[in-house]
Design an enzyme around this catalytic site. Structure first.
Site, PDB file in Angstrom:
ATOM      1  N   VAL A 154       3.831  -6.250  77.267  1.00 12.30           N
ATOM      2  CA  VAL A 154       4.796  -5.339  77.903  1.00 12.30           C
ATOM      3  C   VAL A 154       4.132  -4.149  78.602  1.00 12.30           C
ATOM      4  CG1 VAL A 154       6.918  -5.839  76.604  1.00 12.30           C
ATOM      5  CG2 VAL A 154       5.315  -4.125  75.740  1.00 12.30           C
ATOM      6  N   SER A 167       0.963  -7.216  73.825  1.00  7.89           N
ATOM      7  CA  SER A 167       1.001  -8.537  73.179  1.00  7.89           C
ATOM      8  C   SER A 167      -0.190  -9.425  73.524  1.00  7.89           C
ATOM      9  CB  SER A 167       2.277  -9.281  73.558  1.00  7.89           C
ATOM     10  OG  SER A 167       3.368  -8.727  72.873  1.00  7.89           O
ATOM     11  N   LYS A 173      -2.394 -10.311  70.750  1.00  9.79           N
ATOM     12  CA  LYS A 173      -2.028 -11.377  69.804  1.00  9.79           C
ATOM     13  C   LYS A 173      -2.943 -12.598  69.943  1.00  9.79           C
ATOM     14  CE  LYS A 173       2.852  -9.877  69.970  1.00  9.79           C
ATOM     15  NZ  LYS A 173       4.187 -10.191  70.555  1.00  9.79           N
ATOM     16  N   TYR A 192      -0.604  -3.478  63.326  1.00  9.02           N
ATOM     17  CA  TYR A 192      -0.060  -4.199  64.491  1.00  9.02           C
ATOM     18  C   TYR A 192       0.152  -3.255  65.693  1.00  9.02           C
ATOM     19  CZ  TYR A 192       3.504  -6.493  67.347  1.00  9.02           C
ATOM     20  OH  TYR A 192       4.211  -7.004  68.410  1.00  9.02           O
ATOM     21  N   TYR A 214       6.999 -16.253  75.965  1.00  7.34           N
ATOM     22  CA  TYR A 214       8.283 -16.220  75.248  1.00  7.34           C
ATOM     23  C   TYR A 214       9.281 -17.171  75.885  1.00  7.34           C
ATOM     24  CZ  TYR A 214       5.639 -12.119  74.058  1.00  7.34           C
ATOM     25  OH  TYR A 214       4.623 -11.293  73.696  1.00  7.34           O
TER      26      TYR A 214
HETATM   27  O1  DON Z   1       5.821  -5.124  69.352  1.00  2.23           O
HETATM   28  C1  DON Z   1       6.139  -4.838  70.499  1.00  2.23           C
HETATM   29  O2  DON Z   1       7.313  -4.834  70.874  1.00  2.23           O
HETATM   30  C2  DON Z   1       5.035  -4.463  71.484  1.00  2.23           C
HETATM   31  N1  DON Z   1       4.003  -3.730  70.819  1.00  2.23           N
HETATM   32  C3  DON Z   1       4.426  -5.698  72.086  1.00  2.23           C
HETATM   33  C4  DON Z   1       5.452  -6.605  72.742  1.00  2.23           C
HETATM   34  C5  DON Z   1       4.953  -7.282  73.951  1.00  2.23           C
HETATM   35  O3  DON Z   1       3.946  -6.937  74.531  1.00  2.23           O
HETATM   36  C6  DON Z   1       5.821  -8.370  74.510  1.00  2.23           C
HETATM   37  N2  DON Z   1       5.221  -8.949  75.686  1.00  2.23           N
HETATM   38  N3  DON Z   1       5.548  -9.127  76.789  1.00  2.23           N
END
Ligand code: DON
Length: 312
Positions: A257, A64, A67, A191, A239
């Site tokens: 993540v 993320s 982003k 994405y 978040y």
């Molecule tokens: O879309 C997702 O769930 C993952 N590719 C990215 C989510 C993420 O990194 C949330 N962050 N802590």
């Protein structure tokens, strides 16, 4: 004020002995294989120095954190038009929540929750092939970091493509409200690949320097946009733990993540930390603690310097 390098060395030594490291992300099978004992930290300064400790040259999945870069590209390309598709309020919900999206009729709360980031990627994909957009994202990140050795891990992207049903639900939901231009699978292809970019702490810290707006750092975006991206990092970057991160650290940050966090000290430094174990909100457990310690040691906070080692 202690020396930055001393603080990094002490933090890395302390983190190496910790048992309570959180849980690695299991919902993306390729990320579940990462060694939870890894820990790296790096601080990039506007004068070109990069200070680091631990596994700071090992690439990890930025997830993320990507982003922040796609939001930068989108604001550079579309300007304020982007805000018709996505809000800029903290969500107070999990990063992959579906609940709020239905309630708010397919317009995601902010560009950092998954739905919002998918809408941003969709907006900059319009009229391009995913490959072209991914080339643009990589060019942006490499130029920001001053390093061409930054790549996408295709095994991670495939792994998420095979298991990312929840993101497909979010994208399809937005499509049903007319808030997705491209077919959901096409936007998600871009994405998942942007999330699978790998960088080391040293590379990521350097790539964040443009967000400090310090003299001598790369100018990837106008200063007004940079200021606003920092505001969204502060209010939404972690978040439903964004308030807690602001309380504990007091700096704009963005987590992923993969266990990474990018944190900006406006005018002064860009910090990247990596520890793969996550807390229950999906943010790096030891990474958050490490940044809290570093910020406290250095007196770094947008709310004024702290003078006590343990403010609680
Ligand atoms: O879309 C997702 O769930 C993952 N590719 C990215 C989510 C993420 O990194 C949330 N962050 N802590």
């Amino acid at each position: 004020m202690p020396d930055i390098q001393d603080s990094l060395d002490r933090i890395a030594a302390d983190m190496a002995g910790r048992m309570d490291r959180g849980e690695v992300a299991h919902y993306i099978p390729e990320l579940a294989r990462v060694d939870p004992a890894r820990f790296g930290i790096a601080v990039a300064l506007p004068d070109d120095r990069v200070l680091s400790a631990g596994d700071s040259t090992l690439p990890f999945s930025i997830q993320s954190i990507s982003k922040v870069f796609t939001l930068s590209i989108a604001l550079g390309r579309l300007g304020d038009q982007l805000w018709s598709r996505v809000g800029r309020e903290p969500s107070g919900q999990a990063f992959n929540s579906i609940l709020q999206l239905e309630h708010e009729k397919g317009r995601p709360r902010n560009p950092f929750i998954n739905a919002g980031a998918i809408a941003v990627t969709d907006a900059i994909l319009a009229g391009h092939q995913p490959k072209e957009l991914l080339g643009e994202i990589l060019r942006f990140v490499r130029a920001a970091a001053g390093d061409d050795d930054i790549h996408i891990n295709h095994a991670v992207a495939r792994s998420e493509t095979a298991t990312g049903h929840r993101n497909l639900a979010l994208a399809s939901f937005m499509k049903s409200y007319g808030n997705l231009i491209n077919p959901p699978e096409l936007t998600l292809g871009a994405y998942f690949h942007q999330c699978a970019i790998e960088m080391s702490c040293q590379q990521l810290a350097r790539a964040g320097l443009y967000l400090t707006s310090a003299a001598g750092t790369p100018r990837m975006l106008g200063p007004d946009r940079v200021r606003r991206i920092n505001a969204i990092m502060m209010t939404c970057g972690h978040y439903d733990a964004s308030g807690d991160f602001a309380f504990r650290v007091g700096l704009p940050g963005k987590s992923g993540v993969g266990g990474g966090i990018l944190c900006i000290v406006p005018g002064k430094a860009s910090v990247a930390v990596w520890s793969p174990g996550l807390n229950k909100q999906g943010n790096s457990q030891l990474g958050t603690e490490a940044i809290e310690r570093l910020a406290s040691d250095m007196g770094w906070s947008v709310f004024g310097a702290s003078h006590t080692a343990n403010p609680d």
